[in-house]
Scaffold this active site. Structure first.
Site, PDB file in Angstrom:
ATOM      1  N   SER A   3       2.528 -10.880   3.309  1.00 28.64           N
ATOM      2  CA  SER A   3       1.943  -9.862   3.594  1.00 28.64           C
ATOM      3  C   SER A   3       0.515  -9.537   3.364  1.00 28.64           C
ATOM      4  O   SER A   3      -0.037  -8.389   3.673  1.00 28.64           O
ATOM      5  CB  SER A   3       2.612  -8.886   2.289  1.00 28.64           C
ATOM      6  OG  SER A   3       2.203  -9.342   0.906  1.00 28.64           O
TER       7      SER A   3
ATOM      8  N   SER B  89       2.921 -14.716   0.033  1.00 27.67           N
ATOM      9  CA  SER B  89       2.263 -13.742   0.721  1.00 27.67           C
ATOM     10  C   SER B  89       0.679 -13.964   0.659  1.00 27.67           C
ATOM     11  O   SER B  89      -0.117 -13.279   1.501  1.00 27.67           O
ATOM     12  CB  SER B  89       2.518 -12.415   0.187  1.00 27.67           C
ATOM     13  OG  SER B  89       3.833 -11.716   0.452  1.00 27.67           O
TER      14      SER B  89
ATOM     15  N   LYS C 109      -6.765  -6.589  -0.917  1.00 29.42           N
ATOM     16  CA  LYS C 109      -5.524  -6.146  -0.496  1.00 29.42           C
ATOM     17  C   LYS C 109      -5.490  -4.668  -0.773  1.00 29.42           C
ATOM     18  O   LYS C 109      -5.679  -4.465  -2.238  1.00 29.42           O
ATOM     19  CB  LYS C 109      -4.599  -6.975  -0.966  1.00 29.42           C
ATOM     20  CG  LYS C 109      -3.339  -6.952  -0.172  1.00 29.42           C
ATOM     21  CD  LYS C 109      -2.102  -7.956  -0.569  1.00 29.42           C
ATOM     22  CE  LYS C 109      -0.833  -7.801  -0.114  1.00 29.42           C
ATOM     23  NZ  LYS C 109       0.203  -8.716  -0.442  1.00 29.42           N
TER      24      LYS C 109
END
Lengths: 104, 464
Positions: B131, B155, B56
């Site tokens: 996310s 997330s 990420k």
């Protein structure tokens, strides 16, 4: 509790943001909608409840590392990430409104 | 695996990523991809030797930009590396790219990325969740076998559920956050995503454990989660709690029936199902959005055009701060900074922030009391399957309510995993298995035994 455009504009100044016109109206409405949902907390009695900002505070005393240190030296030398250097100094952008002569 | 074989595997992954993202089936799952000629394997004998790993884009890497999905950090190159990256590399993993995400991890759909939304590999008209949507989509599409995400209010678990992969949020402090760009500092935790529970356990073992660079790191040895997970042959003796408050209005019928079927399968594996109550669940979203926005407003004050990334020169210093932040932050980040500033402002602090912290205590006590009766708790991860792109983006409150079954866990600090458990409307559904503090072994074992008895994790998106 609701918040009006004047309060939102003042908050924006605190947050180093700015909203004008329709944008100010939109964020005021959005904030009021979210704050309306937050109002659910009002009816809950919490007088004797301690507040916590560490989710595992109870665990922490015994298990959280006591030897925490500042970060190690950067893996890259500062020179590798600085945009420019001159005569042994890093060159940084001038502050807005401050002429180079004044800064010397 | 030899170093040469490992590098070839990583290069094949990079070629697959580039091919997919350049074609008509592009997902926009990656924000940057590694140079295939610049790869190396930190440990050719490691448990992850040559395994391509997607990361990420809020985890600091030395060799790739770290944008956090924001214009304010466009082109930002970190001078240090996140501990989880160092540990994954030390186990042999090869970082092949940085994945798309909601800006500063603020969102549940990855639509808040400044670089465009990621698409769900099961249906490109739908969101992948967020996310960590880029990480989940990359694993679901078979571009990488493993990825790292971060979980502040769900997330990792929610995008894992919506993309049909496995994702775990470890206990707060179990995994070092050194090098994770902060969103909500009392909530953030890094977690692995992978195609199955076994791979999640392997990656978690590689990255977990005490780190003196993170003052919130728990000084408790991390076990071998793979070995712990495989103990026993069934779930006999395991007490599984089912909270009434997680089966409420707003939960899609197809999701509920899928979750109830999964609970039946757990019972079939020998688990004892126990009805439980987590009575303060209804307050989780208000509490979460007060605390997380308050922490975010403080954490994001550092982006001012002086110390990091983007700079927009103004008439004076304050105007430079303001112009930089106006140009650098997207609408959702600005909204949360405003809410957080409000919650922390004089006159409202006690009514909002302090009260939220008190209710947080009640939420945690709910879990503690229940874990005196049961070993794990099961629930839906998300009230809906993946929704259409654009369906909720103009209604922040509706988007926030997507976290209704996941945010409590971050507030309590405990651990949870999402494991695929079926489909509704042709889209994946995730079963959430929640454990107490440092209860990762129990939730991995439950998820593994469930996965072994089902085939949902093998259902790949059409065309793969």
């Amino acid at each position: 509790m609701s918040i009006d455009r004047t309060q939102v504009a003042a908050l924006a100044a605190l947050a180093r943001l700015r909203f004008d016109g329709e944008e100010l109206e939109r964020i005021t409405q959005e904030m009021n909608r979210v704050l309306g949902h937050v109002e659910h907390l009002k009816g809950l009695e919490v007088e004797d409840v301690p507040h916590e900002d560490d989710p595992l505070e109870g665990e922490g005393d015994a298990t959280r590392g006591s030897g925490a240190e500042s970060p190690d030296a950067l893996k890259l030398g500062l020179g590798a990430i600085a945009p420019e250097s001159q005569e042994g100094f890093f060159v940084v952008p001038p502050l807005p409104g401050v002429h180079a002569e004044e800064g010397q | 695996m030899s170093a040469t074989d490992g590098l070839e595997r990583a290069r094949a992954s990079i070629a697959a990523i580039r091919g997919r993202e350049a074609g008509s089936e592009a997902l926009n799952a990656f924000l940057s991809v590694a140079d295939p000629d610049g790869l190396s394997i930190g440990n050719p004998q490691g448990v992850l030797a040559g395994v391509p790993l997607a990361v990420k884009d809020n985890l600091a890497t030395l060799d790739l930009d770290t944008t956090c999905g924001s214009r304010v950090l466009e082109g930002y190159r970190s001078p240090f590396e996140a501990t989880v990256i160092t540990r994954a590399r030390a186990a042999g993993a090869v970082v092949v790219g940085k994945t798309n995400m909601d800006e500063f991890a603020m969102g549940s759909s990855t639509e808040n990325s400044a670089y465009g939304p990621t698409l769900n590999p099961h249906d490109r008209t739908r969101v992948p969740g967020g996310s960590s949507g880029g990480s989940a989509a990359a694993v679901a599409a078979g571009l990488v076998p493993m990825a790292l995400g971060s979980d502040t209010g769900g997330s990792v678990r929610q995008p894992a559920a919506l993309c049909g992969v496995v994702g775990i949020k470890p206990t707060y402090g179990r995994v070092s956050r050194y090098g994770l760009i902060a969103h909500g500092s009392s909530l953030d935790q890094i977690g692995p995503l992978a195609k199955d529970v076994e791979d999640v356990a392997i990656l978690l073992t590689a990255i977990a454990g005490y780190d003196r660079r993170d003052s919130t790191s728990l000084n408790v040895p991390a076990p071998d989660y793979l070995a712990e997970m495989k103990r026993g042959d069934d779930l006999k003796g395991l007490k599984v709690g089912v909270p009434a408050e997680y089966f409420i209005e707003g939960l899609e019928a197809g999701v509920e029936s899928t979750i109830r079927a999964a609970i039946g399968q757990l019972a079939g594996l020998g688990a004892e199902i126990v009805d439980i109550s987590l009575p303060h669940t209804q307050y989780a979203i208000p509490v979460y959005y007060l605390i997380s926005t308050a922490e975010a407003s403080a954490n994001l004050s550092r982006y001012d055009g002086v110390r990091y990334g983007l700079r927009r020169d103004g008439e004076d210093m304050w105007d430079t701060f303001r112009q930089t932040r106006e140009a650098g932050f997207g609408p959702e980040v600005k909204r949360r900074i405003m809410l957080g500033t409000y919650a922390l402002s004089a006159g409202y602090y006690d009514a909002y922030y302090l009260k939220a912290q008190q209710v947080r205590t009640l939420l945690r006590r709910d879990f503690e009391q229940v874990f005196e009766q049961v070993d794990v708790i099961v629930s839906p991860v998300s009230p809906t399957v993946a929704f259409e792109i654009g369906a909720k983006i103009d209604d922040p409150l509706q988007m926030y309510l997507m976290d209704v079954f996941t945010a409590s866990l971050n507030l309590a600090g405990f651990c949870g995993i999402s494991v695929p458990c079926g489909f509704s409307e042709g889209m994946p559904v995730g079963l959430q298995i929640i454990g107490p503090a440092l209860g990762e072994s129990a939730i991995l074992r439950t998820a593994y035994r469930y996965e072994q008895a089902t085939e949902w994790h093998q259902q790949k998106p059409a065309g793969l």
